[in-house]
Enzyme design. Sequence first.
Site, PDB file in Angstrom:
ATOM      1  N   LYS A  61     -29.634   2.318  88.159  1.00 34.22           N
ATOM      2  CA  LYS A  61     -29.097   1.208  88.957  1.00 34.22           C
ATOM      3  C   LYS A  61     -28.953   1.607  90.425  1.00 34.22           C
ATOM      4  O   LYS A  61     -29.248   0.819  91.340  1.00 34.22           O
ATOM      5  CB  LYS A  61     -27.734   0.782  88.410  1.00 34.22           C
ATOM      6  CG  LYS A  61     -27.770   0.027  87.100  1.00 34.22           C
ATOM      7  CD  LYS A  61     -26.340  -0.350  86.689  1.00 34.22           C
ATOM      8  CE  LYS A  61     -26.299  -1.116  85.399  1.00 34.22           C
ATOM      9  NZ  LYS A  61     -24.916  -1.453  84.994  1.00 34.22           N
ATOM     10  N   GLY A  76     -18.864  -1.795  77.536  1.00 39.42           N
ATOM     11  CA  GLY A  76     -19.664  -3.019  77.498  1.00 39.42           C
ATOM     12  C   GLY A  76     -20.330  -3.258  76.157  1.00 39.42           C
ATOM     13  O   GLY A  76     -20.315  -4.372  75.621  1.00 39.42           O
ATOM     14  N   ARG A  77     -20.936  -2.206  75.576  1.00 39.13           N
ATOM     15  CA  ARG A  77     -21.649  -2.379  74.308  1.00 39.13           C
ATOM     16  C   ARG A  77     -20.704  -2.480  73.118  1.00 39.13           C
ATOM     17  O   ARG A  77     -21.153  -2.655  71.985  1.00 39.13           O
ATOM     18  CB  ARG A  77     -22.663  -1.263  74.116  1.00 39.13           C
ATOM     19  CG  ARG A  77     -22.102   0.146  74.178  1.00 39.13           C
ATOM     20  CD  ARG A  77     -23.230   1.176  74.273  1.00 39.13           C
ATOM     21  NE  ARG A  77     -22.759   2.531  74.463  1.00 39.13           N
ATOM     22  CZ  ARG A  77     -22.431   3.074  75.640  1.00 39.13           C
ATOM     23  NH1 ARG A  77     -22.518   2.338  76.743  1.00 39.13           N
ATOM     24  NH2 ARG A  77     -22.048   4.326  75.721  1.00 39.13           N
ATOM     25  N   HIS A  86     -46.029  -5.466  57.561  1.00 44.86           N
ATOM     26  CA  HIS A  86     -47.388  -5.747  58.032  1.00 44.86           C
ATOM     27  C   HIS A  86     -47.572  -5.305  59.487  1.00 44.86           C
ATOM     28  O   HIS A  86     -48.530  -5.712  60.143  1.00 44.86           O
ATOM     29  CB  HIS A  86     -47.696  -7.235  57.888  1.00 44.86           C
ATOM     30  CG  HIS A  86     -47.605  -7.708  56.472  1.00 44.86           C
ATOM     31  ND1 HIS A  86     -48.692  -7.708  55.614  1.00 44.86           N
ATOM     32  CD2 HIS A  86     -46.551  -8.156  55.739  1.00 44.86           C
ATOM     33  CE1 HIS A  86     -48.318  -8.161  54.426  1.00 44.86           C
ATOM     34  NE2 HIS A  86     -47.024  -8.439  54.484  1.00 44.86           N
ATOM     35  N   LYS A 107     -18.767  -7.218  82.881  1.00 45.13           N
ATOM     36  CA  LYS A 107     -17.519  -6.459  82.929  1.00 45.13           C
ATOM     37  C   LYS A 107     -17.138  -6.125  84.368  1.00 45.13           C
ATOM     38  O   LYS A 107     -16.008  -6.348  84.795  1.00 45.13           O
ATOM     39  CB  LYS A 107     -17.661  -5.179  82.099  1.00 45.13           C
ATOM     40  CG  LYS A 107     -16.402  -4.320  82.089  1.00 45.13           C
ATOM     41  CD  LYS A 107     -16.597  -3.069  81.247  1.00 45.13           C
ATOM     42  CE  LYS A 107     -15.390  -2.150  81.375  1.00 45.13           C
ATOM     43  NZ  LYS A 107     -15.553  -0.906  80.600  1.00 45.13           N
ATOM     44  N   GLU A 163     -28.155  -8.581  87.249  1.00 47.02           N
ATOM     45  CA  GLU A 163     -28.823  -9.633  86.483  1.00 47.02           C
ATOM     46  C   GLU A 163     -27.976 -10.885  86.290  1.00 47.02           C
ATOM     47  O   GLU A 163     -28.430 -11.996  86.636  1.00 47.02           O
ATOM     48  CB  GLU A 163     -29.285  -9.075  85.124  1.00 47.02           C
ATOM     49  CG  GLU A 163     -30.399  -8.049  85.213  1.00 47.02           C
ATOM     50  CD  GLU A 163     -29.890  -6.621  85.395  1.00 47.02           C
ATOM     51  OE1 GLU A 163     -30.693  -5.683  85.274  1.00 47.02           O
ATOM     52  OE2 GLU A 163     -28.678  -6.450  85.678  1.00 47.02           O
ATOM     53  N   GLU A 194     -27.835   4.147  73.947  1.00 51.15           N
ATOM     54  CA  GLU A 194     -26.995   4.251  75.134  1.00 51.15           C
ATOM     55  C   GLU A 194     -25.790   5.137  74.867  1.00 51.15           C
ATOM     56  O   GLU A 194     -25.258   5.777  75.773  1.00 51.15           O
ATOM     57  CB  GLU A 194     -26.549   2.858  75.591  1.00 51.15           C
ATOM     58  CG  GLU A 194     -26.164   2.770  77.060  1.00 51.15           C
ATOM     59  CD  GLU A 194     -26.054   1.345  77.553  1.00 51.15           C
ATOM     60  OE1 GLU A 194     -24.991   0.721  77.367  1.00 51.15           O
ATOM     61  OE2 GLU A 194     -27.036   0.839  78.129  1.00 51.15           O
TER      62      GLU A 194
END
Length: 517
Positions: A484, A239-240, A356, A180, A186, A325
């Site tokens: 950040k 963003g999410r 399990h 964005k 990254e 978040e």
Amino acid sequence: MPLSNSPAWQQFIAATLAAPRRGEQLRVLNAPGLRLDLSAQAYSPDLQKAEAALLEQQGFDAARACLFDGGNANWTEQRAAWHTALRAPQPPARVAKAVLAERERMREFVRQADAAGRYGSVLHLGIGGSDWGPRLVTRALRHGGARREVRFASNVDSHSVADAMSRLDPHDTLVIVASKSFTTTEPLANAEVAMNWLRDAGVADPIKQVVAVTANVEAALNLGILPDHIFQIWDWVGGRYSLWSAISLPVALALGTDAFDQLLAGAAAMDEHFRTAPIEENAPVQLALAGVVNRSVLGYDSLVIAPYDSRLYHIVPWAQQLEMESLGKVATADGSPAGVPTGPAVWGMSGTDCQHTFFQWLHQDTRGAPVDFILCEKPDHAYARHHELLIANCLAQRSALLRGKSFEEALAETSAIESDPGRARLLAQHRVHPGGRPSSLIVLPHLEAYTLGALLALYEHKVFTQGVVWGINPFDQWGVEFGKALAKGIMHELNSQQASRQDPSTRYWIDAITRRP
């Protein structure tokens, strides 16, 4: 006044604690693309009235209208959170032209790529909201047939991008850089690796195989990306919450534009349900209120997501980001703390693997955790017996969490196999299950783009509703931004060896890694 001291909250607590034992009344809500069974959650007519009073006190109707109308729903950053506009068949007038134009640009890009037979594979470079949504959807729906192989690399650890690029043909791979801000470490670091990979393979003009999805068009242009290879998102989309934008370009390339359109349609249908359904029949609102009861009244620290469909493997980390978040904060509009426990930790795994792995803890720990079970009525394979086993396990685990097993029931079992009464009583203690554990069951008729879109929008609106109840903003992420900023300072030290003030442990490792005396 803090929420904890408000009259509606006190009424809400009292009604919750007075509610009858869970499971005594069937409670199934119908919503677009799914059914929601809340029978194993706290419920009573008095609690229903208390919920309505609490929502009214917290200004839910106005907040929901603000969300859909493009008001300052993200009030700490003074902008809209208008992801509903991205999936509306006819977006609101203020943004309709931009949204429809970008939607059509994406469709046309895919159409041209299909017609020309370009890009046998796609390398998608994003992180967080620019990664989990497309990753989830392509993994969940690829059973219908994928037109292209899509690989995802998000981590700045180059093992991630190296693995994603392995065995791909660089001459036939489209690289998508999704960010964005177009400043996120990254995807930009991984984009540099991918560009070098293309050059080293002898691709004549690597930039022609790179696409950007961003709100920062100028930064993408400065990187050399062609204007017709830049797809825009906007500051008013978190963003999410950006899956519904051109962030889903890899979805359209892999599954086709019709699948993407159906994804939007399912989410838009859930939007309309959330906007218009009565509170007592409103699936996102009722799921949210059940979560508020479990977290803020009953004190459960976490929420388990257990999709009994391996295709929904990535819904757990997607929901982790969405919920933690969005709700991992306590400050309200006036800066004061909410005064009650807010967002839970979210974790989980697909069934039956989860049984399990951690279901022992869910059944017999002193507290355990609420569980969201997700199930599809019909599979997309020919093994009917396997699907029956899957359904049976899902329903049985949910029933066991709710019913439990008393000492008397356990003693009857152990006495039938142990002749020694003392040993029978001892073993019975180990077989007691407290029961009464809350859970929700979300049932899709079939896993397809429409139902998946509805499911994801259900969770988005659930999170929004909980933010309103707790008085917190689900659309900012200051905790993420703080980390950040610190990382940039440490990166500067690693590069320049100019020391700055750090805590002793951080200082030790910076010095050790840079081999300072």
